[in-house]
Each structure stands twice: as C-alpha cells, then as structure tokens.
Design an enzyme around this catalytic site. Structure first.
Site, PDB file in Angstrom:
ATOM      1  N   THR A 208       0.856  -1.191   0.000  1.00 47.24           N
ATOM      2  CA  THR A 208       0.000   0.000   0.000  1.00 47.24           C
ATOM      3  C   THR A 208       0.894   1.244   0.000  1.00 47.24           C
ATOM      4  OG1 THR A 208      -1.799  -1.046   1.186  1.00 47.24           O
ATOM      5  CG2 THR A 208      -1.574   1.312   1.529  1.00 47.24           C
ATOM      6  N   ARG A 236     -14.467  -6.781  -0.443  1.00 48.21           N
ATOM      7  CA  ARG A 236     -13.887  -6.394   0.862  1.00 48.21           C
ATOM      8  C   ARG A 236     -13.170  -5.041   0.747  1.00 48.21           C
ATOM      9  NH1 ARG A 236      -8.373  -5.064   2.340  1.00 48.21           N
ATOM     10  NH2 ARG A 236      -8.066  -5.608   4.515  1.00 48.21           N
ATOM     11  N   GLY A 238     -10.570  -2.452   2.891  1.00 44.37           N
ATOM     12  CA  GLY A 238      -9.675  -2.376   4.047  1.00 44.37           C
ATOM     13  C   GLY A 238      -9.756  -1.000   4.687  1.00 44.37           C
ATOM     14  N   ASP A 239      -8.709  -0.627   5.376  1.00 47.91           N
ATOM     15  CA  ASP A 239      -8.690   0.662   6.076  1.00 47.91           C
ATOM     16  C   ASP A 239      -8.357   1.833   5.163  1.00 47.91           C
ATOM     17  OD1 ASP A 239      -6.132  -0.548   5.820  1.00 47.91           O
ATOM     18  OD2 ASP A 239      -5.311   0.965   7.183  1.00 47.91           O
ATOM     19  N   THR A 259      -0.705   1.588   6.914  1.00 47.50           N
ATOM     20  CA  THR A 259      -0.557   0.393   6.084  1.00 47.50           C
ATOM     21  C   THR A 259      -0.462  -0.818   6.981  1.00 47.50           C
ATOM     22  OG1 THR A 259       0.913  -0.823   4.597  1.00 47.50           O
ATOM     23  CG2 THR A 259       1.939   0.892   5.928  1.00 47.50           C
ATOM     24  N   GLY A 260      -1.038  -1.915   6.546  1.00 53.62           N
ATOM     25  CA  GLY A 260      -0.989  -3.127   7.358  1.00 53.62           C
ATOM     26  C   GLY A 260      -2.298  -3.884   7.258  1.00 53.62           C
ATOM     27  N   GLY A 262      -5.649  -4.340   7.374  1.00 53.64           N
ATOM     28  CA  GLY A 262      -6.673  -3.303   7.427  1.00 53.64           C
ATOM     29  C   GLY A 262      -7.786  -3.507   8.443  1.00 53.64           C
TER      30      GLY A 262
HETATM   31  N1  ASP Z   1      -4.104  -1.757   4.718  1.00 45.39           N
HETATM   32  C1  ASP Z   1      -4.317  -2.370   3.437  1.00 45.39           C
HETATM   33  C2  ASP Z   1      -5.619  -3.141   3.466  1.00 45.39           C
HETATM   34  O1  ASP Z   1      -5.914  -3.781   4.457  1.00 45.39           O
HETATM   35  C3  ASP Z   1      -3.223  -3.284   3.008  1.00 45.39           C
HETATM   36  C4  ASP Z   1      -1.815  -2.808   3.265  1.00 45.39           C
HETATM   37  O2  ASP Z   1      -1.587  -1.751   3.806  1.00 45.39           O
HETATM   38  O3  ASP Z   1      -0.884  -3.507   2.849  1.00 45.39           O
HETATM   39  O4  ASP Z   1      -6.301  -3.150   2.489  1.00 45.39           O
END
Ligand code: ASP
Length: 340
Positions: A208, A236, A238-239, A259-260, A262
């Site tokens: 991301t 779906r 994410g955040d 990022t991470g 979500g």
């Molecule tokens: N946060 C993003 C999600 O969950 C993915 C990511 O940051 O790698 O969609």
C-alpha cells in the site's frame, strides 16, 4: 569573562556547522518550511528475501516520489498537490500494491481503494473497489472537491471518475506477473489447506502507498492508496479508503496514513486515534504513535505501520512488522529506508 566569550563563540560556531547525514533526524526543534513523508507498505520485508537490484529499484522509486512532492512544497506549492504527486508516482510503479501492480482478488481482478483528507477544513474524499481508474488517489481528491460526498464505491465511483475527466484504463492495465503469481500461490495453498508461513502471510498484505505533507502555509494533507489484500473477496474494503482508520488529517494535531492488516486498523480507528491522543491528552506525536503501533496494535495482533507529521513538522514512521518501505524529506534533508 574572556573564558565566557570564547565559550560563546565556540557554541555559535558549532551550532552553525552544517549537519552531516548521520545527524539528520526526522524530528528537530525548529519547525521546517515544509515536511513530507511517504510509505510504500509494511509487511514481511526482509533483506534475505530481496536482491540488490530490487532493493535499489525501491529506493529509486521512493526518491522519485519524494522528488515529486518536495519540488511542489519547495516552490511554495500546496500539500494537497504534493501528496497527489508523490502518491501518483507510486501508483504508476509496478513495485507497489497500488494502481499498476495492485494485488489480485480471489476471482483474479484488481479492486483499488484510496482516500485523502486535508487538515485545514477537514474535508475528505474516498473511493473503494474501483477497477478502471488509473490513479485512484485523484478520484479520492475529485470526490472531496467536486461532490458533496465523502465516499463512493464500485460502478458509481467509476462513473463519477469518468464524468470528472480522470484517466480511465482497461482493467488489464493493472496486471503484473508477480501479483498474479502471488494469487496463484495462495489459491494453491488454500486448496491444499496448508498453513501459510509468516513470510507468505506478510506478502499478502504489503505495498500500500501513502503520503503526508505539511506545506509552508501550515496545512497538513494525508493520502493513502492500495489494491488491498491478495485473495480478498466479496468487495472487501480495508482501512485505506476509510477516513479515521487508514487516513486522517487535522491541522490542530497531525496527519496520518496507515498500512498493514486493514481489519485491525478499522476496528481501532488507528489514524484518528493518533490525532485524538494528541488532541485530548496533549501527548506528542511520538508518544501517540508508540502507544498505538507498539502497544495497542501489538496487543490486539494487528500488524502494520503508519507515517505521520504533526503541526510542528515532526515526522514519525513507526511499524511493528519486519519492514516498511518509507522515506521523508525536509529542506536539505532526505532519507529512504526499508528495514528496521
Ligand atoms: N491496509 C491495506 C488493506 O488492508 C493493506 C496494506 O496496507 O498492505 O487493504
């Protein structure tokens, strides 16, 4: 008296010495004219899994992204334009999970999410599950500036993008072999019901991109763009497109892009929580980041990281995963990093 004068002169001389790179810090006591910080995703990123050429390519693109944002800020431009320019470079690069190079859904498509928020008016725009908008971050901006809404998804968001004259591409534009192979690998693992290793789990969710910038007018803008997580289903989200979870900006406190994993960032409204801690408890940006990323998220099992800038131009880039592609710049200072 003479001793005092000599001491003072020495003090002034040392204070005027240009800093060497080792001494550069993301946090200084003097407010900079501008500050910019970017991320290209957090996850299981380790040196042993990276060849030299790939590592160089990441640093090169992170620097190009910083160049794009910094040149705007340097010449007195606005943080909104700087964030868009910096993120577009990463969206256009196949290295990151955003725009070209986005990960694949379970049924072999690319669904893109993005959001942006400005700290002065706290206006925000977000787009989810779009499949043909070349730069989703520009759609997030258009939603903020040209509609009365904050969030649009799917076909409606795509229709709005076309109406705004944004660049529309064939969905196949987003294809990269690397991401396609990641999906095939995960589908195979699922079919065989083998447990994914930590490395593979990590690879499901890195790349991301995001940017936070403070301009010379004191305005903070934060933006985030992503393809989400490999093998996602059922549209779906994410955040990244959720204001308060993946993106937040308030000139009274800070701007944040996350990022991470979500789902965790949504449940704990991570981006807003950082700003709220500063606003209500009066803690520093660093204290707020430590609390949320290293204590709260870790205790809940939420892997990832974030980038943030406060109103004084302090920068934080905490992450509890193995690595996070990241970089920052202030006048005369610049750094890009990947590992811890
Ligand atoms: N946060 C993003 C999600 O969950 C993915 C990511 O940051 O790698 O969609």
């Amino acid at each position: 008296m003479l001793r005092l004068i000599i001491f003072n002169l020495l003090f002034i001389y040392l204070g005027c010495q240009p800093k060497n790179e080792e001494q550069f810090k993301a946090n200084d006591t003097i407010k900079p004219k501008y500050a910019i910080v970017i991320h290209g995703g957090a996850g299981t990123i380790e040196k042993r899994n990276m060849d030299e050429a790939t590592e160089k390519a990441y640093h090169k693109t992170l620097n190009e992204s910083l160049d794009a944002g910094e040149s705007i800020l340097k010449s007195g431009g606005k943080s909104m334009d700087a964030v868009i320019a910096a993120i577009q470079i990463m969206e256009d690069s196949p290295l990151f999970n955003a725009g070209k190079g986005a990960v694949f859904t379970n049924d072999g498509k690319n669904e893109l999410d993005a959001s942006i928020m400005t700290g002065d008016t706290q206006m925000a725009g977000a787009a989810g599950s779009v499949t043909n908008v070349k730069n989703p971050i520009t759609l997030a901006r258009a939603i903020m500036e040209k509609s009365e809404h904050v969030m649009m998804v799917g076909k409606g968001a795509e229709a709005f993008a076309a109406k705004c004259g944004l660049e529309i591409v064939e969905p196949s534009y987003f294809y990269t072999e690397k991401r396609w192979n990641s999906l095939q690998q995960i589908l195979k693992e699922d079919a065989e019901k083998t447990a994914l290793s930590e490395d593979e789990k990590g690879n499901k969710k890195n790349g991301t991109v995001g940017c936070v910038a403070l301009d010379s007018y004191g305005n903070i803008v934060a933006g985030t763009s992503t393809g989400g997580m490999t093998n996602k289903r059922y549209n779906r989200l994410g955040d990244a497109p959720i204001i308060g979870a993946g993106t937040y900006a308030d000139n009274a406190s800070c701007g944040v892009s996350c990022t991470g994993h979500g789902e965790f960032f949504i449940r704990y409204t991570v981006a807003r929580d950082i700003a709220a801690l500063m606003e209500y408890k009066g803690v520093t940006l660093k204290e707020a980041c430590d609390q949320i990323v290293y204590k709260k998220l870790v205790s809940k099992g939420g892997e990832g990281g974030l980038i943030a800038i406060d109103k004084h131009g302090n920068i934080e880039m905490p992450f509890n995963s193995k690595g996070m592609y990241r970089g920052w710049a202030k006048p005369g200072q610049r750094e890009t990093k990947i590992y811890k």
